[in-house]
Design an enzyme around this catalytic site. Structure first.
Site, PDB file in Angstrom:
ATOM      1  N   GLY A  41      99.231  60.907 103.920  1.00  0.00           N
ATOM      2  CA  GLY A  41      99.916  60.469 102.702  1.00  0.00           C
ATOM      3  C   GLY A  41      99.059  60.701 101.476  1.00  0.00           C
ATOM      4  O   GLY A  41      97.819  60.736 101.561  1.00  0.00           O
ATOM      5  N   GLY A  53     100.214  59.300  98.158  1.00  0.00           N
ATOM      6  CA  GLY A  53     100.891  58.551  97.098  1.00  0.00           C
ATOM      7  C   GLY A  53      99.918  57.669  96.327  1.00  0.00           C
ATOM      8  O   GLY A  53      98.702  57.911  96.328  1.00  0.00           O
ATOM      9  N   ARG A 109     100.892  67.667  96.697  1.00  0.00           N
ATOM     10  CA  ARG A 109     100.302  66.369  96.309  1.00  0.00           C
ATOM     11  C   ARG A 109      98.970  66.144  97.014  1.00  0.00           C
ATOM     12  O   ARG A 109      98.043  65.577  96.435  1.00  0.00           O
ATOM     13  CB  ARG A 109     101.255  65.214  96.652  1.00  0.00           C
ATOM     14  CG  ARG A 109     102.482  65.165  95.791  1.00  0.00           C
ATOM     15  CD  ARG A 109     103.320  63.942  96.123  1.00  0.00           C
ATOM     16  NE  ARG A 109     102.896  62.748  95.398  1.00  0.00           N
ATOM     17  CZ  ARG A 109     103.394  61.531  95.640  1.00  0.00           C
ATOM     18  NH1 ARG A 109     104.287  61.349  96.586  1.00  0.00           N
ATOM     19  NH2 ARG A 109     102.984  60.500  94.932  1.00  0.00           N
ATOM     20  N   SER A 156     102.665  37.394  98.843  1.00  0.00           N
ATOM     21  CA  SER A 156     101.532  36.949  98.019  1.00  0.00           C
ATOM     22  C   SER A 156     101.647  35.490  97.585  1.00  0.00           C
ATOM     23  O   SER A 156     100.636  34.775  97.598  1.00  0.00           O
ATOM     24  CB  SER A 156     101.372  37.858  96.797  1.00  0.00           C
ATOM     25  OG  SER A 156     100.883  39.105  97.214  1.00  0.00           O
ATOM     26  N   ARG A 167     103.198  65.138 103.561  1.00  0.00           N
ATOM     27  CA  ARG A 167     104.455  65.867 103.780  1.00  0.00           C
ATOM     28  C   ARG A 167     104.666  66.908 102.680  1.00  0.00           C
ATOM     29  O   ARG A 167     105.011  68.052 102.951  1.00  0.00           O
ATOM     30  CB  ARG A 167     105.586  64.825 103.789  1.00  0.00           C
ATOM     31  CG  ARG A 167     106.944  65.349 104.061  1.00  0.00           C
ATOM     32  CD  ARG A 167     107.927  64.203 104.098  1.00  0.00           C
ATOM     33  NE  ARG A 167     107.992  63.467 102.829  1.00  0.00           N
ATOM     34  CZ  ARG A 167     108.805  62.444 102.604  1.00  0.00           C
ATOM     35  NH1 ARG A 167     109.603  61.988 103.556  1.00  0.00           N
ATOM     36  NH2 ARG A 167     108.817  61.838 101.436  1.00  0.00           N
ATOM     37  N   LYS A 212     102.077  49.591  89.075  1.00  0.00           N
ATOM     38  CA  LYS A 212     100.617  49.563  88.910  1.00  0.00           C
ATOM     39  C   LYS A 212     100.136  50.494  87.786  1.00  0.00           C
ATOM     40  O   LYS A 212      99.141  50.204  87.127  1.00  0.00           O
ATOM     41  CB  LYS A 212      99.931  49.921  90.237  1.00  0.00           C
ATOM     42  CG  LYS A 212     100.183  48.858  91.313  1.00  0.00           C
ATOM     43  CD  LYS A 212      99.487  49.179  92.618  1.00  0.00           C
ATOM     44  CE  LYS A 212      99.942  48.214  93.700  1.00  0.00           C
ATOM     45  NZ  LYS A 212      99.272  48.450  94.988  1.00  0.00           N
ATOM     46  N   THR A 233     102.553  44.867  91.951  1.00  0.00           N
ATOM     47  CA  THR A 233     102.858  45.678  93.124  1.00  0.00           C
ATOM     48  C   THR A 233     103.797  46.813  92.745  1.00  0.00           C
ATOM     49  O   THR A 233     104.131  46.993  91.569  1.00  0.00           O
ATOM     50  CB  THR A 233     103.352  44.787  94.296  1.00  0.00           C
ATOM     51  OG1 THR A 233     103.467  45.597  95.462  1.00  0.00           O
ATOM     52  CG2 THR A 233     104.691  44.126  94.014  1.00  0.00           C
ATOM     53  N   GLY A 257      98.764  46.465 107.916  1.00  0.00           N
ATOM     54  CA  GLY A 257      98.635  46.230 106.480  1.00  0.00           C
ATOM     55  C   GLY A 257      98.344  44.798 106.071  1.00  0.00           C
ATOM     56  O   GLY A 257      97.976  44.545 104.920  1.00  0.00           O
ATOM     57  N   ASP A 294      92.792  46.859  95.443  1.00  0.00           N
ATOM     58  CA  ASP A 294      93.228  47.541  96.674  1.00  0.00           C
ATOM     59  C   ASP A 294      92.079  48.366  97.262  1.00  0.00           C
ATOM     60  O   ASP A 294      91.877  48.395  98.486  1.00  0.00           O
ATOM     61  CB  ASP A 294      94.391  48.506  96.380  1.00  0.00           C
ATOM     62  CG  ASP A 294      95.706  47.785  96.116  1.00  0.00           C
ATOM     63  OD1 ASP A 294      95.906  46.672  96.636  1.00  0.00           O
ATOM     64  OD2 ASP A 294      96.550  48.352  95.385  1.00  0.00           O
TER      65      ASP A 294
HETATM   66  P1  NDP Z   1     104.074  56.027  97.288  1.00  0.00           P
HETATM   67  O1  NDP Z   1     105.547  55.983  97.121  1.00  0.00           O
HETATM   68  O2  NDP Z   1     103.216  56.273  96.105  1.00  0.00           O
HETATM   69  O3  NDP Z   1     103.722  57.165  98.385  1.00  0.00           O
HETATM   70  C1  NDP Z   1     104.437  57.272  99.562  1.00  0.00           C
HETATM   71  C2  NDP Z   1     103.769  58.285 100.485  1.00  0.00           C
HETATM   72  O4  NDP Z   1     104.464  58.245 101.742  1.00  0.00           O
HETATM   73  C3  NDP Z   1     103.833  59.716 100.001  1.00  0.00           C
HETATM   74  O5  NDP Z   1     102.660  60.392 100.433  1.00  0.00           O
HETATM   75  C4  NDP Z   1     105.078  60.267 100.725  1.00  0.00           C
HETATM   76  O6  NDP Z   1     105.050  61.663 100.928  1.00  0.00           O
HETATM   77  C5  NDP Z   1     104.921  59.568 102.057  1.00  0.00           C
HETATM   78  N1  NDP Z   1     106.160  59.427 102.837  1.00  0.00           N
HETATM   79  C6  NDP Z   1     107.216  58.630 102.564  1.00  0.00           C
HETATM   80  N2  NDP Z   1     108.132  58.701 103.559  1.00  0.00           N
HETATM   81  C7  NDP Z   1     107.638  59.564 104.484  1.00  0.00           C
HETATM   82  C8  NDP Z   1     108.111  60.052 105.739  1.00  0.00           C
HETATM   83  N3  NDP Z   1     109.281  59.658 106.233  1.00  0.00           N
HETATM   84  N4  NDP Z   1     107.341  60.924 106.432  1.00  0.00           N
HETATM   85  C9  NDP Z   1     106.147  61.327 105.931  1.00  0.00           C
HETATM   86  N5  NDP Z   1     105.638  60.903 104.737  1.00  0.00           N
HETATM   87  C10 NDP Z   1     106.387  60.027 104.035  1.00  0.00           C
HETATM   88  O7  NDP Z   1     103.706  54.654  98.017  1.00  0.00           O
HETATM   89  P2  NDP Z   1     102.311  53.847  97.988  1.00  0.00           P
HETATM   90  O8  NDP Z   1     101.178  54.786  98.167  1.00  0.00           O
HETATM   91  O9  NDP Z   1     102.263  52.919  96.841  1.00  0.00           O
HETATM   92  O10 NDP Z   1     102.456  52.924  99.279  1.00  0.00           O
HETATM   93  C11 NDP Z   1     102.417  53.502 100.576  1.00  0.00           C
HETATM   94  C12 NDP Z   1     102.601  52.435 101.632  1.00  0.00           C
HETATM   95  O11 NDP Z   1     101.525  51.531 101.657  1.00  0.00           O
HETATM   96  C13 NDP Z   1     103.873  51.596 101.413  1.00  0.00           C
HETATM   97  O12 NDP Z   1     104.529  51.479 102.651  1.00  0.00           O
HETATM   98  C14 NDP Z   1     103.347  50.263 100.939  1.00  0.00           C
HETATM   99  O13 NDP Z   1     104.190  49.212 101.348  1.00  0.00           O
HETATM  100  C15 NDP Z   1     101.997  50.195 101.647  1.00  0.00           C
HETATM  101  N6  NDP Z   1     101.036  49.361 100.924  1.00  0.00           N
HETATM  102  C16 NDP Z   1     100.491  48.277 101.566  1.00  0.00           C
HETATM  103  C17 NDP Z   1      99.562  47.467 100.932  1.00  0.00           C
HETATM  104  C18 NDP Z   1      99.010  46.301 101.651  1.00  0.00           C
HETATM  105  O14 NDP Z   1      98.484  45.371 101.020  1.00  0.00           O
HETATM  106  N7  NDP Z   1      99.083  46.283 102.959  1.00  0.00           N
HETATM  107  C19 NDP Z   1      99.100  47.729  99.546  1.00  0.00           C
HETATM  108  C20 NDP Z   1      99.733  48.891  98.960  1.00  0.00           C
HETATM  109  C21 NDP Z   1     100.656  49.664  99.643  1.00  0.00           C
HETATM  110  P3  NDP Z   1     105.663  62.689  99.840  1.00  0.00           P
HETATM  111  O15 NDP Z   1     104.600  62.899  98.813  1.00  0.00           O
HETATM  112  O16 NDP Z   1     105.951  63.898 100.646  1.00  0.00           O
HETATM  113  O17 NDP Z   1     106.902  62.038  99.289  1.00  0.00           O
END
Ligand code: NDP
Length: 250
Positions: free
Chosen positions: A119, A121, A147, A16, A143, A65, A61, A220, A99
């Site tokens: 996903g 998250g 959730r 950023s 996964r 958040k 970030t 991304g 976002d």
């Molecule tokens: P969170 O930690 O809130 O959520 C992570 C998610 O990924 C959950 O659904 C988790 O599942 C899943 N997960 C993690 N590892 C695995 C795996 N090995 N196999 C399957 N599912 C998996 O993260 P965020 O939502 O905040 O961010 C998600 C991604 O998005 C990150 O990689 C982040 O860098 C990217 N991002 C990019 C942005 C951009 O500007 N390009 C902006 C914001 C985020 P479970 O619930 O089962 O743990």
């Protein structure tokens, strides 16, 4: 001392600062943007300190958040619905979430309205809050199924038992690609025009497999630029050069 900052933990890798700096430079604005490491539980204190130092705006970030939203005195409807803020005005303690709108910018003009979201998250929440309103029927797989069910209940999505790429748009919001992990997907289910979108920057197993099937891919970096440009506009009321921002992070 600078004028804008991104806070996170970790934040050293953030692109950023150079992205926003390129936007200021393109418009000959005298601002500086820096990355500030803030530990968990210290977000409110850090934001008050940055405000006292005269910082105008902050991007937030992972993993801050939610804490940033809690700090804000005036959070807009979108950030409250998502439960997370990524953009703050310090003097007035206002919060928004760019976002969600930034993601919609990046999928403008795509054909088809059936989306699979992988996903459930924090970032999936931002997308879930706006995709149905943009006309998308969204099916979510996670996964940890509970959730996905909670997210689907809250935002009116349906839940997939197994992940599938049988959709017009498949968005990978998991962080699997950060660690080079594969998701259990059968790419032969893809449609002719399926677009594969990974929120992780650069090449991931998900995007590599989609590209090998001849599908259009988006990584991304597009969202990084779009949410940053919207933050810039929200703070300054000016339109930044998205090309200069994209160039700066490549
Ligand atoms: P969170 O930690 O809130 O959520 C992570 C998610 O990924 C959950 O659904 C988790 O599942 C899943 N997960 C993690 N590892 C695995 C795996 N090995 N196999 C399957 N599912 C998996 O993260 P965020 O939502 O905040 O961010 C998600 C991604 O998005 C990150 O990689 C982040 O860098 C990217 N991002 C990019 C942005 C951009 O500007 N390009 C902006 C914001 C985020 P479970 O619930 O089962 O743990």
């Amino acid at each position: 001392m600078a004028d804008f900052a991104v806070i996170g933990d970790p934040v050293g890798h953030s692109r950023s600062p150079r992205m926003h700096q390129a936007a200021y430079d393109a418009l000959k604005l005298p601002y500086r943007y820096v990355a500030v490491h803030v530990g968990r539980g210290s977000v409110g204190k850090a934001l008050d300190r940055l405000a006292a130092l005269g910082y105008r705006g902050v991007n937030v970030t992972v993993p801050h958040k939610e804490e940033a939203l809690a700090w804000a005195a005036q959070a807009d409807e979108l950030s409250r619905r998502i439960g997370a803020a990524n953009t703050l005005r310090l003097a007035t303690k206002e919060a928004t979430n760019t976002d969600a709108g930034g993601f919609l910018d990046t999928i403008q003009g795509l054909a088809g309205r059936e989306a699979t979201m992988l996903g459930a998250g924090g970032t999936a929440r931002a997308l879930a809050a706006v995709l149905p309103g943009a006309g998308y029927q969204v099916r979510v797989w996670n996964r940890t199924r509970e959730r996905a069910m909670a997210l689907a209940d809250e935002f009116g999505l349906s839940v997939l038992e197994e992940p599938t790429v049988d959709a017009d748009l498949v968005v990978n919001t998991t962080s699997a690609g950060l660690h080079g992990d594969r998701l259990p997907l059968d790419w032969s289910e893809a449609r002719n025009g399926t677009v594969a979108y990974d929120l992780v920057y650069g090449e991931t197993p998900f995007l590599t497999e989609a590209a090998a099937r001849g599908l259009r891919t988006i990584d991304g970096q597009s969202l990084l630029v779009a949410q940053g440009a919207r933050s810039f506009e929200w703070w300054l009321g000016l339109t930044p050069s998205r090309e200069a921002m994209a160039e700066a992070i490549r």
